[in-house]
Design a protein around this motif. Structure first.
Motif, PDB file in Angstrom:
ATOM      1  N   LEU A 178       0.830  -1.215   0.000  1.00  0.00           N
ATOM      2  CA  LEU A 178       0.000   0.000   0.000  1.00  0.00           C
ATOM      3  C   LEU A 178       0.857   1.255   0.000  1.00  0.00           C
ATOM      4  N   GLU A 179       0.312   2.323  -0.552  1.00  0.00           N
ATOM      5  CA  GLU A 179       0.938   3.648  -0.485  1.00  0.00           C
ATOM      6  C   GLU A 179      -0.120   4.663  -0.092  1.00  0.00           C
ATOM      7  N   ILE A 180       0.203   5.492   0.905  1.00  0.00           N
ATOM      8  CA  ILE A 180      -0.643   6.645   1.227  1.00  0.00           C
ATOM      9  C   ILE A 180      -0.136   7.790   0.369  1.00  0.00           C
ATOM     10  N   ARG A 181      -1.041   8.360  -0.426  1.00  0.00           N
ATOM     11  CA  ARG A 181      -0.692   9.470  -1.320  1.00  0.00           C
ATOM     12  C   ARG A 181      -1.550  10.687  -0.996  1.00  0.00           C
ATOM     13  N   HIS A 182      -0.935  11.855  -1.088  1.00  0.00           N
ATOM     14  CA  HIS A 182      -1.699  13.087  -0.937  1.00  0.00           C
ATOM     15  C   HIS A 182      -2.747  13.110  -2.046  1.00  0.00           C
ATOM     16  N   ALA A 183      -3.986  13.380  -1.686  1.00  0.00           N
ATOM     17  CA  ALA A 183      -5.102  13.228  -2.633  1.00  0.00           C
ATOM     18  C   ALA A 183      -5.038  14.182  -3.815  1.00  0.00           C
ATOM     19  N   THR A 184      -4.514  15.386  -3.625  1.00  0.00           N
ATOM     20  CA  THR A 184      -4.499  16.336  -4.741  1.00  0.00           C
ATOM     21  C   THR A 184      -3.116  16.499  -5.366  1.00  0.00           C
ATOM     22  N   GLU A 185      -2.050  16.350  -4.574  1.00  0.00           N
ATOM     23  CA  GLU A 185      -0.702  16.557  -5.094  1.00  0.00           C
ATOM     24  C   GLU A 185      -0.017  15.263  -5.519  1.00  0.00           C
ATOM     25  N   GLY A 186      -0.484  14.119  -5.040  1.00  0.00           N
ATOM     26  CA  GLY A 186      -0.004  12.830  -5.500  1.00  0.00           C
ATOM     27  C   GLY A 186       1.255  12.282  -4.864  1.00  0.00           C
ATOM     28  N   TRP A 187       1.933  13.046  -4.004  1.00  0.00           N
ATOM     29  CA  TRP A 187       3.172  12.535  -3.407  1.00  0.00           C
ATOM     30  C   TRP A 187       2.883  11.443  -2.388  1.00  0.00           C
ATOM     31  N   VAL A 188       3.875  10.560  -2.199  1.00  0.00           N
ATOM     32  CA  VAL A 188       3.740   9.423  -1.285  1.00  0.00           C
ATOM     33  C   VAL A 188       4.160   9.836   0.115  1.00  0.00           C
ATOM     34  N   ALA A 189       3.264   9.638   1.074  1.00  0.00           N
ATOM     35  CA  ALA A 189       3.552   9.948   2.471  1.00  0.00           C
ATOM     36  C   ALA A 189       4.110   8.732   3.213  1.00  0.00           C
ATOM     37  N   ALA A 190       3.639   7.536   2.861  1.00  0.00           N
ATOM     38  CA  ALA A 190       4.096   6.326   3.539  1.00  0.00           C
ATOM     39  C   ALA A 190       3.777   5.105   2.674  1.00  0.00           C
ATOM     40  N   THR A 191       4.527   4.030   2.919  1.00  0.00           N
ATOM     41  CA  THR A 191       4.268   2.761   2.252  1.00  0.00           C
ATOM     42  C   THR A 191       4.136   1.681   3.317  1.00  0.00           C
ATOM     43  N   MET A 192       3.408   0.630   2.972  1.00  0.00           N
ATOM     44  CA  MET A 192       3.290  -0.499   3.883  1.00  0.00           C
ATOM     45  C   MET A 192       3.218  -1.786   3.068  1.00  0.00           C
ATOM     46  N   GLU A 193       4.003  -2.765   3.469  1.00  0.00           N
ATOM     47  CA  GLU A 193       3.908  -4.107   2.919  1.00  0.00           C
ATOM     48  C   GLU A 193       3.319  -4.983   4.012  1.00  0.00           C
ATOM     49  N   GLY A 194       2.338  -5.802   3.660  1.00  0.00           N
ATOM     50  CA  GLY A 194       1.690  -6.615   4.680  1.00  0.00           C
ATOM     51  C   GLY A 194       1.483  -8.052   4.250  1.00  0.00           C
ATOM     52  N   LEU A 195       1.427  -8.902   5.250  1.00  0.00           N
ATOM     53  CA  LEU A 195       1.073 -10.300   5.067  1.00  0.00           C
ATOM     54  C   LEU A 195      -0.020 -10.606   6.084  1.00  0.00           C
ATOM     55  N   SER A 196      -1.160 -11.060   5.596  1.00  0.00           N
ATOM     56  CA  SER A 196      -2.283 -11.390   6.472  1.00  0.00           C
ATOM     57  C   SER A 196      -2.657 -12.855   6.317  1.00  0.00           C
ATOM     58  N   LEU A 197      -3.237 -13.392   7.380  1.00  0.00           N
ATOM     59  CA  LEU A 197      -3.638 -14.795   7.425  1.00  0.00           C
ATOM     60  C   LEU A 197      -5.149 -14.901   7.457  1.00  0.00           C
ATOM     61  N   HIS A 198      -5.705 -15.842   6.688  1.00  0.00           N
ATOM     62  CA  HIS A 198      -7.145 -16.088   6.706  1.00  0.00           C
ATOM     63  C   HIS A 198      -7.470 -16.911   7.947  1.00  0.00           C
ATOM     64  N   MET A 199      -8.480 -16.481   8.709  1.00  0.00           N
ATOM     65  CA  MET A 199      -8.778 -17.085  10.001  1.00  0.00           C
ATOM     66  C   MET A 199     -10.197 -17.627  10.084  1.00  0.00           C
ATOM     67  N   ASP A 200     -10.341 -18.789  10.686  1.00  0.00           N
ATOM     68  CA  ASP A 200     -11.633 -19.326  11.106  1.00  0.00           C
ATOM     69  C   ASP A 200     -11.905 -18.689  12.465  1.00  0.00           C
ATOM     70  N   MET A 201     -12.944 -17.884  12.565  1.00  0.00           N
ATOM     71  CA  MET A 201     -13.185 -17.130  13.795  1.00  0.00           C
ATOM     72  C   MET A 201     -13.694 -18.008  14.933  1.00  0.00           C
ATOM     73  N   GLU A 202     -14.234 -19.159  14.624  1.00  0.00           N
ATOM     74  CA  GLU A 202     -14.693 -20.058  15.690  1.00  0.00           C
ATOM     75  C   GLU A 202     -13.503 -20.714  16.383  1.00  0.00           C
ATOM     76  N   THR A 203     -12.561 -21.217  15.596  1.00  0.00           N
ATOM     77  CA  THR A 203     -11.394 -21.899  16.164  1.00  0.00           C
ATOM     78  C   THR A 203     -10.247 -20.936  16.445  1.00  0.00           C
ATOM     79  N   ARG A 204     -10.303 -19.730  15.839  1.00  0.00           N
ATOM     80  CA  ARG A 204      -9.242 -18.727  15.934  1.00  0.00           C
ATOM     81  C   ARG A 204      -7.921 -19.290  15.409  1.00  0.00           C
ATOM     82  N   LYS A 205      -8.041 -20.101  14.351  1.00  0.00           N
ATOM     83  CA  LYS A 205      -6.868 -20.686  13.709  1.00  0.00           C
ATOM     84  C   LYS A 205      -6.873 -20.347  12.224  1.00  0.00           C
ATOM     85  N   VAL A 206      -5.676 -20.399  11.642  1.00  0.00           N
ATOM     86  CA  VAL A 206      -5.524 -20.160  10.210  1.00  0.00           C
ATOM     87  C   VAL A 206      -6.291 -21.238   9.451  1.00  0.00           C
TER      88      VAL A 206
END
Length: 180
Positions: free
Chosen positions: A102-130
């Motif tokens: 992801l990149e946060i960009r200024h909405a009108t000027e377009g410059w990048v304020a921050a970047t984020m790389e992420g890894l997320s896991l899919h979870m079964d909410m009943e067992t709270r396991k991947v």
């Protein structure tokens, strides 16, 4: 409960416009680092909501996805009332994980304020396991990945945190023309 596979995804996904609020400003006069993650999180919800992983997914399927690892870089200050949009690129996924940038960009000027790389896991909410994604969500992610595969690989992807060597510092200065 099978959901219809979307016809297309924008590449990259672009969030709704969000505004920096006064409560997010710290003693340095700029947005506190924690609130960059609020903006990133909202964009993740919006972007992956299109793939079927929105708030209703938790209620209807008793499943969700949790952040497992993130890497954030702060490029430029955001100030009160700045308007931003966040781009999201699905880098990869498998039966239980999603890797995104992801990149946060200024909405009108377009410059990048921050970047984020992420890894997320899919979870079964009943067992709270991947757990594996349901077939329809995996199909949606495949369509999203195909659309996003046309984008260039982000340069910041896979960055390692550390203090660069003096040689690397000198090369970086030379490349930017700030070295004499």
């Amino acid at each position: 409960m099978e959901k219809r596979v979307p016809v297309f995804f924008f590449a990259p996904f672009v969030s709704s416009t969000m505004r920096v609020v006064p409560a997010w400003i710290d003693h340095n006069g700029h947005m506190n680092m924690a609130y960059y993650h609020v903006l990133f999180d909202r964009a993740v919800d919006e972007g992956f909501g299109l793939a079927g992983l929105g708030h209703d997914y938790v209620e209807e399927r008793n499943a969700s996805f949790f952040a497992a690892e993130i890497h954030t870089t702060y490029k430029r200050e955001l100030k009160v009332r700045d308007e931003v949009r966040v781009t999201l690129q699905l880098v990869d996924f498998d039966e239980k994980r999603i890797h995104y940038y992801l990149e946060i960009r200024h909405a009108t000027e377009g410059w990048v304020a921050a970047t984020m790389e992420g890894l997320s896991l899919h979870m079964d909410m009943e067992t709270r396991k991947v757990a594996p994604f349901p077939d329809d969500i995996a199909a949606n992610l495949a369509v999203m990945k195909a659309a996003h595969a046309r984008l260039a690989k982000p340069q910041a992807l896979g960055r390692v945190i550390g203090i660069p060597s003096r040689i690397a510092q000198a090369e970086a200065l030379r490349a930017t023309g700030t070295c004499h």
